[in-house]
Structure formats: structure tokens, C-alpha cells
Design an enzyme around this catalytic site. Sequence first.
Site, mmCIF file in Angstrom:
data_model
loop_
_atom_site.group_PDB
_atom_site.id
_atom_site.type_symbol
_atom_site.label_atom_id
_atom_site.label_comp_id
_atom_site.label_asym_id
_atom_site.label_seq_id
_atom_site.Cartn_x
_atom_site.Cartn_y
_atom_site.Cartn_z
ATOM 1 N N THR A 96 42.626 30.070 35.610
ATOM 2 C CA THR A 96 41.505 31.283 36.521
ATOM 3 C C THR A 96 42.330 32.022 37.907
ATOM 4 O OG1 THR A 96 39.738 32.552 36.741
ATOM 5 C CG2 THR A 96 40.326 29.540 37.604
ATOM 6 N N LYS B 130 46.887 32.445 37.737
ATOM 7 C CA LYS B 130 47.632 32.586 36.876
ATOM 8 C C LYS B 130 48.794 33.318 36.385
ATOM 9 C CE LYS B 130 43.012 34.818 34.856
ATOM 10 N NZ LYS B 130 42.175 35.848 34.404
ATOM 11 N N TYR C 136 30.593 41.234 33.816
ATOM 12 C CA TYR C 136 29.283 40.962 32.911
ATOM 13 C C TYR C 136 27.800 40.563 34.149
ATOM 14 C CZ TYR C 136 31.597 36.866 33.624
ATOM 15 O OH TYR C 136 31.688 35.224 34.126
#
Length: 461
Positions: A67, A71, A233
Amino acid sequence: MEINGKTRLLGLLGDPVQHTLSPLIHNTLSDILGINEVYVPFHTHKEGLADAVKGAFELNILGMNATVPHKNEIMASLVDIDEGAAAIGAVNTLVRTANGYKGYNTDMMGLSRELESYGVELDSKRVIILGAGGAARAVAYMCMNKGADKVYILNRTIEKAQTIAEDMNGHFGRETMTAMRLGDYGQLLQENVDDKFVVFQSTSIGLAPNNEAVVIDDPHFYDRVSVGIDLIYNPFETKFMKLCRQAGALAYNGLRMLLYQGIIAYELWNDISISEDVADIVYDRLLQSIRENVILIGFMGCGKTTVGEALARKLNFDLLDVDSYIEDKAGCSIKQIFADKGEEYFRQLETDTLKELNSRLSHTVISTGGGLPMRQANVDELRRMGRIIYLDVKPEEVVRRLAGDTTRPLLQGENVDQRVRKLMGQRGPVYEAAADIIVPVTGIEIDEIVQEISSYIEGGR
């Protein structure tokens, strides 16, 4: 989970990694499927990344995720890279091979599976991508791969958007993607006056705690959106999503993308296929970890409205009364709904309403009707929505509080106390079974009730 000599290790390389939800996804999968694997985060600095990958292979680690901020840089430490990951220029999943790790990008695949789960098609559609970072590049690849007719990538500075557009057009061999400055969205709408767009919000704007931030706040823009997908989210419903829904568009957040990118990585590590039933279980646990809704249940007169108002103020949450919400949407009272269409129709309406609210509510105190938890489907929706608080009131207190109330048939006529006790006897065990905690309210001051609930909520964060 029992750890023994056969346990295989999975992990996450990142900086930072303290707030990751990946262990929840992968360890839940291992528990459900009975696979002897453990997933842990590894806080890895950029300077030691190559050594970390080499060391992980020597330690026989089965697979890893990568992460932020690794990446891109991690690609130099891999023995092979999947075509999609190479085109995107980023890897988030390392799969063990005989000679080292092969890199994949399951972010893109996870978003694709999320769209499939919601029935969102991109073939021959017109798409707008807001932002031009790493996430936007993955979205751009997916849109091109799924046959979008036109893809417009909008960014405050056009250079990054141009790089992505040129790379994707070159990779796919067609001029599908166009880069534009964010401020020129009005021109884009004028040039495509008859079209509606699938819009991906790929920036960090709107991420908690900046819940009211949004890339574009012009309501005319949202009139042209058919589906909006925010990769954020948290919060569960962003300002971008609210504006989409207010304009009549469908809107979804990135939680299922997070879910599916993890599931796909797990499938790659173990060479298995995971069913949607299992995915739904993991999704429910993800919901419980990020949603901070508080649901108040209990008999009439227990104080759900009064407690709800005070609790919402203390927690700085929104407040929603399910009965009032239903009445506003129906344009008539619940009493009238009962009279016109019957109780069974109303109970189904409650269930449908909870499913709708479950797709978007977060940081909300929700007050429910007394009969709502008597249907198991409603309890299931409430559990997915947040933590359930049962306000437990004594029968004599109900009769005292609601004396003179002419709107409730139960309280009219003879033997009111007897009828209240009988109905409470039927409902009480159902309330208790549904609740996360039970809070007595008879003879207790509102401030004390609110303090007990808020202490429980804040202690579970």
C-alpha cells in the site's frame, strides 16, 4: 485461530499501516474457510523496501499486499508483473512463485467486481474520472478495458491527466480517453448535452474528517450523472454521493472495492474462488468496523425520540426517525397507511426503508418504531447498520408517560395497563435478543442515559 507449525504468513507492506482494514478481511476469510494462514501488517520504510521483499521470500511468506507509498517502487523487486499492473504502473499484491514474487493490481479488479455487484455497466458508456492520481490510473485502465465509449479525466492541473490519457490510449490502441482541466467541466457538459455520465471520484477530497468537502459542488453537474462511484468509504456517504443522490443518480462508495481487492488477492495466494456468500459475511464485518450508527429500539414511551435527540447532540451525529422518514416519503401518516393497506404492507415498507437507509447512513442516531424489530429481516438490517441499543422501560412508566395520548389505539379503552403488559411481554424478549446493550430508562435522567450510551459507543471505536 490456532497458530502451529503449518501456519502460513501473509502481510501488508506500507507506511503507515496502523489503520489498515486488510487484516480484518484476510483473517476473517481464513477463519471462515478454515485455511491455516495469518495476515499481519509490516510497517516498512521506503529505504528498506527491497530488503523487505527479499527477506519475505526467504522467510517463506506466502504472499503480501503493498500500500501507500510502495505501490510503484515495489515493482523493481519483483520477478514478474501482471499485464494490467504493468499498464497501470502500480502493484498492490505479491504472489509467491518459485523464484520470487509476481505483482498484480487487484485494486482495478476489485473495482470491476464492485461494479458487477451493483449492476453498473461501462460498455459503450461515457465516463468522467475526477482526479489523476494512482487510483485514477487504475480506474482509467478498468474503464478502457471494459469498453467505455469515451473517458474524460478531469484534474486541477492537466499535466497528470494528460499523462494518464496518453498512456491508456497508447496501451489500448484507440483514442478513447481525453484529459481536461477540472474547471472546464461545464464545457464538457455543453459538448455532450444529451449524455449522462458514470462518474468516478478518485481523489481524497471528502475523506473523513473533511466530510463536507467535494471536488465539484455545482448541482448542474450532478444532474448529468447517472451513477456516481466514490472510491472513499469513510465517511460511508460522502458529500459527492449525497449530491449524486439528491439529483436522482445512483451512488456507491469504495467499501466493496476494498473488500473485493482483498478477496481477489486471497484467491490469487491460495488458487481458490470465494463465493459471494462468504464475501457478504466479510462485508458485514467491514461495515461494523467503520459504521458508527446508533439504533434505538424499545416499546412506545421508552423515550427513543428524546434520548435520540440528546444523544445525537452529544455525539455530533445526525438524527433520523424511521417512522417520520416513512411518513414523509409516503405523504401520509402511518395510521393512514395501516388503514389503507394493512399492517403487513407497512412492515414490508419498514424493511424496504431500512435497506435503502443501510446503503448510505453513517454517524446517525436512528430511532425506530416499537414494532419494527419484531420482523427478523428488520433486525438483520439493523445489525448491518450499526449498534443496537434497547431502551428498557417498565410497563407502569409507559402508562404514566403516555396517559392522555389519543393517537395510540393500544392506550384507549379499558384495561390499558393489562394490554400494555401483555404486548411488552411479547416484544421484550425480541428487543433483548436484538440488542447489543440494554439500557434501563425508568426513573433515570436523560443525561445519565445518554452518558451510558455514549460511553459504550466511544469505547467501541
